[in-house]
Scaffold this active site. Sequence first.
Site, mmCIF file in Angstrom:
data_model
loop_
_atom_site.group_PDB
_atom_site.id
_atom_site.type_symbol
_atom_site.label_atom_id
_atom_site.label_comp_id
_atom_site.label_asym_id
_atom_site.label_seq_id
_atom_site.Cartn_x
_atom_site.Cartn_y
_atom_site.Cartn_z
ATOM 1 N N LYS A 250 0.834 -1.213 0.000
ATOM 2 C CA LYS A 250 0.000 0.000 0.000
ATOM 3 C C LYS A 250 0.867 1.261 0.000
ATOM 4 C CE LYS A 250 -1.794 1.693 3.939
ATOM 5 N NZ LYS A 250 -1.616 3.122 4.197
ATOM 6 N N ASN A 251 1.813 1.335 0.935
ATOM 7 C CA ASN A 251 2.558 2.584 1.062
ATOM 8 C C ASN A 251 3.482 2.844 -0.130
ATOM 9 O OD1 ASN A 251 1.254 3.150 3.393
ATOM 10 N ND2 ASN A 251 2.977 2.751 4.763
ATOM 11 N N ARG B 1 -4.624 10.979 3.785
ATOM 12 C CA ARG B 1 -3.516 11.899 4.053
ATOM 13 C C ARG B 1 -2.443 11.836 2.971
ATOM 14 N NH1 ARG B 1 -1.988 14.185 8.310
ATOM 15 N NH2 ARG B 1 0.079 13.817 7.478
ATOM 16 N N CYS C 11 -4.749 13.174 12.562
ATOM 17 C CA CYS C 11 -5.516 11.946 12.405
ATOM 18 C C CYS C 11 -5.439 11.197 13.714
ATOM 19 C CB CYS C 11 -5.010 11.115 11.233
ATOM 20 S SG CYS C 11 -3.475 10.287 11.575
ATOM 21 N N ARG D 92 0.612 14.919 13.056
ATOM 22 C CA ARG D 92 1.087 14.706 11.683
ATOM 23 C C ARG D 92 1.209 15.975 10.833
ATOM 24 N NH1 ARG D 92 -0.971 8.895 9.630
ATOM 25 N NH2 ARG D 92 1.017 8.996 8.550
ATOM 26 N N PRO D 93 2.181 16.832 11.181
ATOM 27 C CA PRO D 93 2.413 18.060 10.407
ATOM 28 C C PRO D 93 3.040 17.776 9.040
ATOM 29 C CG PRO D 93 4.094 17.801 12.106
ATOM 30 C CD PRO D 93 3.127 16.668 12.287
ATOM 31 N N ILE D 94 3.070 18.793 8.155
ATOM 32 C CA ILE D 94 3.726 18.619 6.842
ATOM 33 C C ILE D 94 4.834 19.659 6.630
ATOM 34 C CG2 ILE D 94 1.795 17.485 5.652
ATOM 35 C CD1 ILE D 94 1.327 20.336 4.323
ATOM 36 N N ASP D 95 5.294 20.254 7.743
ATOM 37 C CA ASP D 95 6.314 21.300 7.634
ATOM 38 C C ASP D 95 7.553 20.844 6.870
ATOM 39 O OD1 ASP D 95 6.458 19.640 9.997
ATOM 40 O OD2 ASP D 95 8.191 20.825 10.609
ATOM 41 N N LEU D 96 7.948 19.586 7.030
ATOM 42 C CA LEU D 96 9.170 19.117 6.363
ATOM 43 C C LEU D 96 8.982 18.999 4.849
ATOM 44 C CD1 LEU D 96 10.148 16.326 8.935
ATOM 45 C CD2 LEU D 96 11.044 18.657 8.787
ATOM 46 N N ASP E 122 4.418 0.826 12.047
ATOM 47 C CA ASP E 122 3.235 0.189 11.461
ATOM 48 C C ASP E 122 3.077 -1.277 11.880
ATOM 49 O OD1 ASP E 122 2.546 2.522 10.262
ATOM 50 O OD2 ASP E 122 3.085 1.940 8.220
ATOM 51 N N ILE F 13 7.617 7.116 17.083
ATOM 52 C CA ILE F 13 7.327 7.875 15.859
ATOM 53 C C ILE F 13 6.070 8.735 16.002
ATOM 54 C CG2 ILE F 13 6.936 7.742 13.359
ATOM 55 C CD1 ILE F 13 9.624 6.612 14.006
ATOM 56 N N ARG G 134 -8.666 -0.243 3.938
ATOM 57 C CA ARG G 134 -7.657 0.692 3.430
ATOM 58 C C ARG G 134 -6.318 -0.007 3.219
ATOM 59 N NH1 ARG G 134 -6.342 4.597 7.376
ATOM 60 N NH2 ARG G 134 -4.726 4.947 5.847
HETATM 61 C C1 UD1 Z 1 4.471 7.015 6.354
HETATM 62 C C2 UD1 Z 1 3.545 5.832 6.152
HETATM 63 C C3 UD1 Z 1 2.965 5.383 7.495
HETATM 64 C C4 UD1 Z 1 4.067 5.121 8.495
HETATM 65 C C5 UD1 Z 1 5.009 6.315 8.586
HETATM 66 C C6 UD1 Z 1 6.228 6.053 9.464
HETATM 67 C C7 UD1 Z 1 2.643 6.155 3.936
HETATM 68 C C8 UD1 Z 1 1.460 6.470 3.092
HETATM 69 N N1 UD1 Z 1 2.483 6.220 5.255
HETATM 70 O O1 UD1 Z 1 3.674 8.073 6.858
HETATM 71 O O2 UD1 Z 1 2.199 4.190 7.275
HETATM 72 O O3 UD1 Z 1 3.487 4.892 9.774
HETATM 73 O O4 UD1 Z 1 5.509 6.666 7.273
HETATM 74 O O5 UD1 Z 1 6.936 4.959 8.998
HETATM 75 O O6 UD1 Z 1 3.693 5.798 3.430
HETATM 76 N N2 UD1 Z 1 6.712 14.737 10.632
HETATM 77 C C9 UD1 Z 1 6.877 16.069 10.899
HETATM 78 N N3 UD1 Z 1 6.771 16.960 9.858
HETATM 79 C C10 UD1 Z 1 6.515 16.544 8.587
HETATM 80 C C11 UD1 Z 1 6.347 15.181 8.326
HETATM 81 C C12 UD1 Z 1 6.461 14.291 9.368
HETATM 82 O O7 UD1 Z 1 7.121 16.476 12.043
HETATM 83 O O8 UD1 Z 1 6.439 17.404 7.689
HETATM 84 C C13 UD1 Z 1 6.822 13.747 11.742
HETATM 85 C C14 UD1 Z 1 5.523 12.954 11.964
HETATM 86 O O9 UD1 Z 1 4.620 13.635 12.789
HETATM 87 C C15 UD1 Z 1 6.058 11.688 12.601
HETATM 88 C C16 UD1 Z 1 7.434 11.516 11.926
HETATM 89 O O10 UD1 Z 1 7.758 12.773 11.362
HETATM 90 O O11 UD1 Z 1 6.265 11.878 13.983
HETATM 91 C C17 UD1 Z 1 7.457 10.461 10.834
HETATM 92 O O12 UD1 Z 1 6.390 10.680 9.947
HETATM 93 P P1 UD1 Z 1 6.505 10.337 8.382
HETATM 94 O O13 UD1 Z 1 7.677 9.422 8.177
HETATM 95 O O14 UD1 Z 1 6.475 11.606 7.619
HETATM 96 O O15 UD1 Z 1 5.152 9.538 8.139
HETATM 97 P P2 UD1 Z 1 4.246 9.571 6.845
HETATM 98 O O16 UD1 Z 1 5.082 9.773 5.632
HETATM 99 O O17 UD1 Z 1 3.082 10.457 7.079
#
Ligand code: UD1
Length: 427
Positions: free
Chosen positions: A22-23, A99, A123, A128-132, A313, A335, A405
């Site tokens: 899936k991922n 997401r 969620c 789960r921010p997207i700042d990065l 996961d 995480i 899902r």
């Molecule tokens: C992906 C996987 C999810 C898995 C996760 C961690 C998909 C569709 N989903 O989610 O199943 O549980 O990796 O292996 O592939 N973070 C920030 N800022 C950001 C982005 C992330 O602070 O901009 C933090 C998150 O809150 C979290 C950590 O970074 O604590 C890791 O998250 P991330 O690896 O980004 O997870 P996803 O890509 O959302």
Amino acid sequence: MDRIIIRGGRRLEGRVPVSGAKNAALTLLPCALLTDQPLTLTNLPRLADVEGFGHLMNELGVSTTIAGLRSGSNLRAMTLDANTIGSTTAPYEIVRRMRASILVLGPLVARAGEATVSLPGGCAIGNRPIDLHLKALEALGAEIELAAGYVRAKAPSGGLTGGHIIFPIVSVGATENALMAATLARGETVIENAAREPEIADLCRCLVAMGAEIEGIGTERLVVQGKSALHGAEHRVMPDRIEAGSYACAAGITGGDLLLEGARADDMHAILVSLTDAGLSVTEEADGIRVKADGPLRPMTLSTAPFPAFPTDMQAQFMAMLTLAQGTSVLTETIFENRYMHVPELARMGADIQVHGRTAIVKGVDRLLGAPVMATDLRASMSLVLAGLAAEGETQVHRVYHLDRGYELLEDKLSAVGADIERAGGG
Ligand code: UD1
């Protein structure tokens, strides 16, 4: 709403085919936006999230054609054709349900020069921010604006340019967005502290097949030489290591013996070591990985962390299995801040678990008892299915849409190896 009904206590034995990941699928689908030629993805799992992503692509003007659909099969191919991009907006109605929609941001801004994507919000498992993701695109020259719940990214008039991205923490999604965007940015992009999850390597292989130039695949330092255009390709989605790991736990919790057909040990080292620590016998065979119960389950200590360490996961599924181990296990989630939503539900089935901040203490019990349960996320729901497989009596797992899902043909795969499981409407 559907529910899954399980009458527990049966030992599982046989072969479970592992579906496409899936991922991986969710980051391969948006690659189609990077080229005006068709991209064909094979071994795509038939999952609600994959369907949903297909709809998002249609919304952006990408045509999707499905071929090779055979009932009862896990093989499916989709050809995506983004000859022209009709819209650069990913609307709230789609993003709020999935997401991973944020993964269109990088490819759209790289190819079309702009993208507007609804902010995903939090969620069940955390903030789960997207700042990065946004900082990475800024490093490639994009201008970012946030307004009215949407993020808008705009490339300079000459397009994105290569840059140096150093991630302060490892993020799978941000690495994927950065990588996809960098393939069409002018010049060289260096991504440091990149996620090393096998799904990222699968993404890189697909991008390379499309004409991208990437060095350091599988490492924490990726170097991309941007191209003016990518071309069409065909790519086979890697096997789902989390699905395989979940069925391995099903073998463990039922005292069973399962061959996970198509699973790849290289993608699952930490999971396999942990299965061994829990007392299971794990062997690599020509067509997959065999996991066999070998005496009682042993308690263990595990901590989630980015790949190659133990994946977040898989935490819920291991916890379900360890509720029946002979002794006390200690699990730490590093995480996501809120990933113990399954604990109160497992407790309702008789598990003895205490959560202290990010750590869960799981005291093994002699037996679990079936109960009606529900969970708020995908892997938590699977942990309840696993508990149900081992519990005495009937377990009803509600909110099946979470399972749909991420687990293709769940009841079929489990019934085929001896589980008493069915889906029922209502409830
Ligand atoms: C992906 C996987 C999810 C898995 C996760 C961690 C998909 C569709 N989903 O989610 O199943 O549980 O990796 O292996 O592939 N973070 C920030 N800022 C950001 C982005 C992330 O602070 O901009 C933090 C998150 O809150 C979290 C950590 O970074 O604590 C890791 O998250 P991330 O690896 O980004 O997870 P996803 O890509 O959302």
